[in-house]
Motif scaffolding. Structure first.
Motif, PDB file in Angstrom:
ATOM      1  N   LEU A 150       0.815  -1.292   0.013  1.00 45.33           N
ATOM      2  CA  LEU A 150      -0.004   0.107  -0.046  1.00 45.33           C
ATOM      3  C   LEU A 150       0.821   1.323  -0.034  1.00 45.33           C
ATOM      4  O   LEU A 150       0.508   2.142  -0.863  1.00 45.33           O
ATOM      5  N   ARG A 151       2.077   1.287   0.872  1.00 48.33           N
ATOM      6  CA  ARG A 151       2.619   2.534   1.018  1.00 48.33           C
ATOM      7  C   ARG A 151       3.457   2.746  -0.241  1.00 48.33           C
ATOM      8  O   ARG A 151       3.837   3.821  -0.763  1.00 48.33           O
ATOM      9  N   GLU A 152       4.082   1.525  -1.166  1.00 46.55           N
ATOM     10  CA  GLU A 152       4.716   1.735  -2.046  1.00 46.55           C
ATOM     11  C   GLU A 152       3.936   2.041  -3.332  1.00 46.55           C
ATOM     12  O   GLU A 152       4.479   3.118  -4.073  1.00 46.55           O
ATOM     13  N   LEU A 153       2.797   1.570  -3.350  1.00 47.21           N
ATOM     14  CA  LEU A 153       1.813   2.032  -4.373  1.00 47.21           C
ATOM     15  C   LEU A 153       1.367   3.439  -4.317  1.00 47.21           C
ATOM     16  O   LEU A 153       1.345   4.171  -5.308  1.00 47.21           O
ATOM     17  N   VAL A 154       0.882   3.976  -3.040  1.00 49.42           N
ATOM     18  CA  VAL A 154       0.549   5.396  -2.996  1.00 49.42           C
ATOM     19  C   VAL A 154       1.737   6.258  -2.916  1.00 49.42           C
ATOM     20  O   VAL A 154       1.748   7.399  -3.238  1.00 49.42           O
ATOM     21  N   GLY A 155       2.759   5.500  -2.405  1.00 53.33           N
ATOM     22  CA  GLY A 155       4.008   6.603  -2.256  1.00 53.33           C
ATOM     23  C   GLY A 155       4.708   6.860  -3.685  1.00 53.33           C
ATOM     24  O   GLY A 155       5.186   7.782  -4.044  1.00 53.33           O
ATOM     25  N   GLN A 156       4.948   5.887  -4.443  1.00 57.43           N
ATOM     26  CA  GLN A 156       5.523   5.804  -5.902  1.00 57.43           C
ATOM     27  C   GLN A 156       4.819   5.274  -6.963  1.00 57.43           C
ATOM     28  O   GLN A 156       5.569   5.506  -7.912  1.00 57.43           O
ATOM     29  N   GLY A 157       3.861   4.876  -6.896  1.00 55.83           N
ATOM     30  CA  GLY A 157       2.945   4.506  -7.921  1.00 55.83           C
ATOM     31  C   GLY A 157       3.371   3.148  -8.502  1.00 55.83           C
ATOM     32  O   GLY A 157       3.062   2.690  -9.695  1.00 55.83           O
ATOM     33  N   THR A 158       4.377   2.372  -7.784  1.00 52.24           N
ATOM     34  CA  THR A 158       4.766   0.926  -8.324  1.00 52.24           C
ATOM     35  C   THR A 158       4.520   0.014  -7.331  1.00 52.24           C
ATOM     36  O   THR A 158       4.065   0.019  -6.027  1.00 52.24           O
ATOM     37  N   LEU A 159       4.926  -1.407  -7.639  1.00 53.08           N
ATOM     38  CA  LEU A 159       4.797  -2.434  -6.847  1.00 53.08           C
ATOM     39  C   LEU A 159       5.819  -3.497  -7.413  1.00 53.08           C
ATOM     40  O   LEU A 159       6.298  -3.432  -8.406  1.00 53.08           O
ATOM     41  N   PHE A 160       6.374  -4.149  -6.296  1.00 45.83           N
ATOM     42  CA  PHE A 160       7.411  -4.904  -6.315  1.00 45.83           C
ATOM     43  C   PHE A 160       8.682  -4.522  -7.012  1.00 45.83           C
ATOM     44  O   PHE A 160       9.543  -5.151  -7.692  1.00 45.83           O
ATOM     45  N   ALA A 161       9.107  -3.346  -6.764  1.00 50.84           N
ATOM     46  CA  ALA A 161      10.334  -2.643  -6.876  1.00 50.84           C
ATOM     47  C   ALA A 161      11.394  -3.083  -6.312  1.00 50.84           C
ATOM     48  O   ALA A 161      11.265  -3.512  -5.159  1.00 50.84           O
ATOM     49  N   ASN A 162      12.512  -3.299  -7.037  1.00 56.65           N
ATOM     50  CA  ASN A 162      13.906  -3.677  -6.232  1.00 56.65           C
ATOM     51  C   ASN A 162      13.647  -5.147  -5.858  1.00 56.65           C
ATOM     52  O   ASN A 162      14.657  -5.428  -4.658  1.00 56.65           O
ATOM     53  N   MET A 163      12.909  -5.957  -6.309  1.00 58.02           N
ATOM     54  CA  MET A 163      12.754  -7.288  -5.672  1.00 58.02           C
ATOM     55  C   MET A 163      14.100  -8.054  -6.077  1.00 58.02           C
ATOM     56  O   MET A 163      14.342  -9.371  -5.329  1.00 58.02           O
ATOM     57  N   HIS A 164      14.853  -7.735  -7.077  1.00 62.20           N
ATOM     58  CA  HIS A 164      16.199  -8.398  -7.159  1.00 62.20           C
ATOM     59  C   HIS A 164      17.097  -8.183  -5.944  1.00 62.20           C
ATOM     60  O   HIS A 164      17.827  -9.220  -5.763  1.00 62.20           O
ATOM     61  N   LEU A 165      16.793  -7.329  -5.175  1.00 56.66           N
ATOM     62  CA  LEU A 165      17.574  -7.381  -3.726  1.00 56.66           C
ATOM     63  C   LEU A 165      17.649  -8.773  -2.790  1.00 56.66           C
ATOM     64  O   LEU A 165      18.165  -8.969  -2.064  1.00 56.66           O
ATOM     65  N   LEU A 166      16.306  -9.020  -2.996  1.00 56.21           N
ATOM     66  CA  LEU A 166      15.862 -10.352  -2.200  1.00 56.21           C
ATOM     67  C   LEU A 166      15.999 -11.654  -3.098  1.00 56.21           C
ATOM     68  O   LEU A 166      16.410 -12.637  -2.521  1.00 56.21           O
ATOM     69  N   PHE A 167      15.643 -11.751  -4.338  1.00 55.87           N
ATOM     70  CA  PHE A 167      15.441 -12.850  -5.106  1.00 55.87           C
ATOM     71  C   PHE A 167      16.738 -13.035  -6.166  1.00 55.87           C
ATOM     72  O   PHE A 167      16.665 -13.837  -6.741  1.00 55.87           O
ATOM     73  N   GLY A 168      17.563 -11.952  -6.292  1.00 61.83           N
ATOM     74  CA  GLY A 168      18.770 -12.059  -7.362  1.00 61.83           C
ATOM     75  C   GLY A 168      18.055 -11.624  -8.626  1.00 61.83           C
ATOM     76  O   GLY A 168      16.814 -10.788  -8.832  1.00 61.83           O
ATOM     77  N   PRO A 169      18.907 -11.582  -9.545  1.00 59.27           N
ATOM     78  CA  PRO A 169      18.840 -10.964 -11.020  1.00 59.27           C
ATOM     79  C   PRO A 169      17.557 -11.491 -11.565  1.00 59.27           C
ATOM     80  O   PRO A 169      17.069 -10.843 -12.519  1.00 59.27           O
ATOM     81  N   VAL A 170      16.791 -12.788 -11.213  1.00 54.81           N
ATOM     82  CA  VAL A 170      15.735 -13.154 -11.761  1.00 54.81           C
ATOM     83  C   VAL A 170      14.670 -12.326 -11.753  1.00 54.81           C
ATOM     84  O   VAL A 170      13.564 -12.382 -12.205  1.00 54.81           O
ATOM     85  N   ALA A 171      14.478 -11.514 -10.521  1.00 54.47           N
ATOM     86  CA  ALA A 171      13.419 -10.892 -10.187  1.00 54.47           C
ATOM     87  C   ALA A 171      13.602  -8.986 -10.596  1.00 54.47           C
ATOM     88  O   ALA A 171      12.754  -8.431 -10.042  1.00 54.47           O
ATOM     89  N   GLU A 172      14.711  -8.921 -11.553  1.00 56.14           N
ATOM     90  CA  GLU A 172      14.591  -7.503 -11.917  1.00 56.14           C
ATOM     91  C   GLU A 172      13.451  -7.024 -12.805  1.00 56.14           C
ATOM     92  O   GLU A 172      13.183  -5.791 -12.925  1.00 56.14           O
TER      93      GLU A 172
END
Length: 237
Positions: A150-172
């Motif tokens: 909710l905070r990412e969506l309202v604050g930045q207009g995105t979802l699942f940004a920077n998921m590669h930090l947790l799951f690696g290059p496959v999540a870019e």
């Protein structure tokens, strides 16, 4: 003593006794970290791991611990497991570890973990204690991720940004730009926004609980009325 039934344990952790929405425990990391999905999920997975394995350890040695050393042993077990999680994050998700910062070592002081060790794991066998830890951690993580989304969506207009930090290059490529050319809403990303969104989530849960209670009460009244009609009909016949 609390129930050992798996369905009861799952329902308690995920809904009825949710650590974040009902017990209101662990609010410091909950509000401080949940400005994006990846941050929330990273802390949530770390919390699940520490909570589950600390419950297992406490349950395993519950009969050997005296009242005098009980709490110090709990803290030592939780601190050891938190250190292991911290070292693993440094090794495999270092960038995310730097972003989460002090909130990873602060898992040691999370009231949820010590509370479940004392209230449940120290009184139950290993299997239900492990399930209790996992479900309580999962309930906490679900609220974390929902709040982060909710905070990412309202604050930045995105979802699942920077998921590669947790799951690696496959999540870019996982990032979703929900609102193109969105002007960032800083209030949602900062801690005051977390308080507001958390208040909405708690209010929504209370509203749902109220409606579920009214529905159950109505069903109970209908069942009682139906059984009375059956008895009256049987008597007349």
């Amino acid at each position: 003593m609390a129930s050992s039934d798996p369905r009861h344990i799952a329902l308690e952790g995920l809904w009825k006794n949710n650590p974040a929405l009902v017990q209101l425990l662990g609010l410091c990391p909950l509000l401080g970290v949940s400005n994006s999905v990846v941050n929330a999920l990273g802390l949530g997975i770390a919390t699940i791991a520490v909570l589950t394995f600390s419950n297992i350890a406490v349950s395993l040695f519950r009969r050997q611990m005296t009242e005098a050393i009980r709490l110090p042993v709990f803290v030592m077990v939780i601190a050891s497991l938190t250190t292991c999680v911290e070292l693993l994050m440094q090794a495999y998700t270092y960038e995310l570890y730097k972003i989460l910062g002090i909130f990873i070592p602060l898992i040691v002081t999370n009231c949820i973990i010590l509370g479940r060790a004392d209230a449940y794991a120290s009184k139950h066998a290993i299997a239900p204690a492990a399930l209790d830890g996992f479900m309580m951690g999962t309930g906490f993580t679900l609220v974390l991720v929902l709040l982060g989304g909710l905070r990412e969506l309202v604050g930045q207009g995105t979802l699942f940004a920077n998921m590669h930090l947790l799951f690696g290059p496959v999540a870019e490529s996982w990032q979703m730009i929900v609102i193109p050319d969105y002007k960032k809403f800083l209030f949602a990303i900062l801690p005051p926004g977390a308080f507001v969104f958390m208040g909405f989530l708690i209010a929504l849960k209370n509203l749902m609980d109220s409606r579920i209670h009214r529905w159950q009460s109505a069903r109970k009244v209908e069942n009682v009325a139906g059984s009375k009609r059956v008895r009256v009909t049987g008597t007349i016949q």
